[in-house]
Scaffold this motif. Structure first.
Motif, short mmCIF file in Angstrom:
data_model
loop_
_atom_site.label_atom_id
_atom_site.label_comp_id
_atom_site.label_asym_id
_atom_site.label_seq_id
_atom_site.Cartn_x
_atom_site.Cartn_y
_atom_site.Cartn_z
N ASP A 192 0.82 -1.21 0.00
CA ASP A 192 0.00 0.00 0.00
C ASP A 192 0.86 1.26 0.00
O ASP A 192 0.44 2.30 -0.53
N GLU A 193 2.07 1.18 0.57
CA GLU A 193 2.95 2.35 0.61
C GLU A 193 3.38 2.78 -0.79
O GLU A 193 3.53 3.97 -1.06
N LEU A 194 3.57 1.80 -1.69
CA LEU A 194 3.93 2.15 -3.06
C LEU A 194 2.79 2.89 -3.75
O LEU A 194 3.01 3.87 -4.47
N LEU A 195 1.57 2.41 -3.54
CA LEU A 195 0.42 3.08 -4.15
C LEU A 195 0.22 4.47 -3.56
O LEU A 195 -0.10 5.42 -4.28
N ASP A 196 0.41 4.61 -2.24
CA ASP A 196 0.29 5.93 -1.62
C ASP A 196 1.36 6.88 -2.15
O ASP A 196 1.07 8.07 -2.39
N ALA A 197 2.57 6.37 -2.36
CA ALA A 197 3.63 7.22 -2.90
C ALA A 197 3.30 7.67 -4.32
O ALA A 197 3.55 8.82 -4.71
N ALA A 198 2.72 6.77 -5.11
CA ALA A 198 2.33 7.14 -6.47
C ALA A 198 1.22 8.18 -6.47
O ALA A 198 1.23 9.12 -7.28
N ALA A 203 -0.11 10.63 -9.45
CA ALA A 203 -0.64 9.60 -10.34
C ALA A 203 -2.06 9.25 -9.95
O ALA A 203 -2.40 9.14 -8.77
N GLY A 204 -2.91 9.07 -10.95
CA GLY A 204 -4.28 8.65 -10.70
C GLY A 204 -4.35 7.16 -10.41
O GLY A 204 -3.35 6.44 -10.41
N GLU A 205 -5.56 6.68 -10.17
CA GLU A 205 -5.74 5.28 -9.84
C GLU A 205 -5.34 4.37 -10.99
O GLU A 205 -4.69 3.34 -10.79
N SER A 208 -1.52 4.43 -11.38
CA SER A 208 -0.89 3.69 -10.29
C SER A 208 -1.01 2.19 -10.52
O SER A 208 -0.06 1.42 -10.28
N PHE A 209 -2.17 1.77 -11.00
CA PHE A 209 -2.35 0.36 -11.29
C PHE A 209 -1.46 -0.09 -12.45
O PHE A 209 -0.80 -1.13 -12.37
N TRP A 210 -1.41 0.71 -13.52
CA TRP A 210 -0.69 0.32 -14.73
C TRP A 210 0.82 0.35 -14.53
O TRP A 210 1.54 -0.53 -15.01
N VAL A 212 2.63 0.89 -11.38
CA VAL A 212 3.18 0.36 -10.14
C VAL A 212 2.73 -1.08 -9.89
O VAL A 212 3.56 -1.96 -9.64
N ALA A 213 1.44 -1.32 -9.93
CA ALA A 213 0.92 -2.63 -9.50
C ALA A 213 1.10 -3.71 -10.56
O ALA A 213 1.47 -4.84 -10.24
N LEU A 214 0.84 -3.38 -11.81
CA LEU A 214 0.83 -4.41 -12.84
C LEU A 214 2.16 -5.14 -12.99
O LEU A 214 2.17 -6.37 -13.12
N PRO A 215 3.32 -4.43 -12.99
CA PRO A 215 4.58 -5.19 -13.08
C PRO A 215 4.80 -6.14 -11.91
O PRO A 215 5.38 -7.23 -12.08
N LEU A 216 4.34 -5.78 -10.72
CA LEU A 216 4.50 -6.65 -9.56
C LEU A 216 3.57 -7.86 -9.60
O LEU A 216 3.82 -8.87 -8.95
N LEU A 217 2.49 -7.76 -10.37
CA LEU A 217 1.52 -8.85 -10.47
C LEU A 217 1.84 -9.81 -11.60
O LEU A 217 1.07 -10.75 -11.84
N ARG A 218 2.95 -9.62 -12.29
CA ARG A 218 3.25 -10.41 -13.48
C ARG A 218 3.27 -11.91 -13.23
O ARG A 218 2.68 -12.67 -14.03
N PRO A 219 3.91 -12.43 -12.18
CA PRO A 219 3.87 -13.89 -11.98
C PRO A 219 2.46 -14.44 -11.82
O PRO A 219 2.13 -15.48 -12.39
N ALA A 220 1.61 -13.74 -11.07
CA ALA A 220 0.24 -14.21 -10.90
C ALA A 220 -0.56 -14.08 -12.18
O ALA A 220 -1.41 -14.93 -12.48
#
Length: 309
Positions: A192-198, A203-205, A208-210, A212-220
């Motif tokens: 959550d800290e990464l999203l808060d920093a973005a 950065a909009g929602e 932030s998803f595209w 910050v979050a999406l690269p971290l979700l790549r294995p899943a």
């Protein structure tokens, strides 16, 4: 004589090495039964695939000639069997392969996109009815997909979608287990800290998803994509119920149709179907192997370790 600093260093460096050697010996001996069990399981799962490889090279006479079913015959007939496979009944097998690819790619990608969006929403947003919705999702995971085929057929029959490609694609877009997997993974993999920093950086929602979050979700994401692709490719009961035109059949239903014909009549037009059924089963597995080998490297996605201080 007093010990020199060098002697002290050598003495202290020898003790941990002996302790490590004593500890590693029982661990190495304890892994032997586990390795034996894993080797037996590997052989167990590879035998059917080896059977397909061997018997795909045999003619119809070689299949029932009484030789070993786990070794090649004197005559290798891969090329003649391939020609028969892709020319039999006007080359319908090639169309079945194309249909399976269409259903698997569209259904797999669509199910993955919906699972990523829904799972991320469950993991990172708070909204009214979230717990109830997640409980319903968990309940949907427990429901067998085959139990929903008949109600889905009745629903699609009312809107006139039976015997169309959409009757196979649309049901595969819903993947409750994929949503659950993405939700569990996103909850820990995206801090959550990464999203808060973005958000603080402006950065909009969506960004932030595209970003910050999406690269971290790549294995899943790759895991859900492969599971959805394999489930769509191996889907049998749904297209069997939904489709009546054999030109829309996937390869699973098509091979099942040939198997029923061969079991009933033995030969069609003087040509036995058994040899091309075995080879067709082998060819239908190859795209799954290619998909796994092509996507497995993306499992090595980076985690968020070290990204926060």
């Amino acid at each position: 004589m007093s010990a020199t600093p060098v002697d002290l260093v050598e003495t202290t460096s020898r003790k941990p090495r002996k302790v490590v050697e004593r500890r590693s010996a029982p661990r190495a001996r304890g892994r032997v039964p586990l390795n034996v069990v894993l080797a037996l399981l590997m052989v167990y799962f590879l035998i059917p695939f080896w059977w397909l490889i061997v018997n795909s090279s045999k003619s119809a006479a070689g299949l029932f000639g009484g030789g070993s079913s786990l070794w090649f015959a004197d005559e290798i007939n891969y090329i003649p069997n391939l020609i028969d496979l892709f020319t039999y009944s006007g080359g319908i097998y090639g169309r079945w392969l194309a249909n399976s690819a269409l259903y698997a790619i569209v259904g797999g990608v669509g199910a993955t996109v919906l699972a990523v969006l829904a799972g991320y929403g469950f993991a990172k947003y708070t909204f009214s009815g979230r717990r109830l919705s997640f409980a319903i999702l968990l309940g949907a995971v427990m429901v067998p997909t085959t139990a929903l085929v008949i109600p889905t057929f009745v629903l699609f029959a009312q809107v006139g979608w039976t015997n169309t490609i959409w009757s196979v694609i649309f049901p595969t877009l819903l993947n409750p287990f994929g949503v659950y997997l993405m939700s569990v993974y996103a909850r820990d993999a995206v801090p959550d800290e990464l999203l808060d920093a973005a958000r603080i950086d402006g950065a909009g929602e969506f960004r932030s998803f595209w970003v910050v979050a999406l690269p971290l979700l790549r294995p899943a994401i790759v895991t859900v994509l492969l599971l959805s692709f394999v489930a769509s490719w191996n889907n049998y009961f749904l297209p069997l119920v939904m489709l009546s035109d054999n030109r829309l059949f996937p390869v699973t239903v098509g091979i099942g149709l040939w198997n029923s014909t061969a079991a009933t009549y033995g030969a069609a037009g003087g040509q036995s179907l058994w040899s091309i059924i075995v080879l067709g089963s082998l060819v239908s597995v190859i795209p799954l192997i290619i998909a796994f080998l092509a996507l497995q490297k993306y499992w090595r996605g980076g985690l968020a370790i070290g990204s926060l201080k």
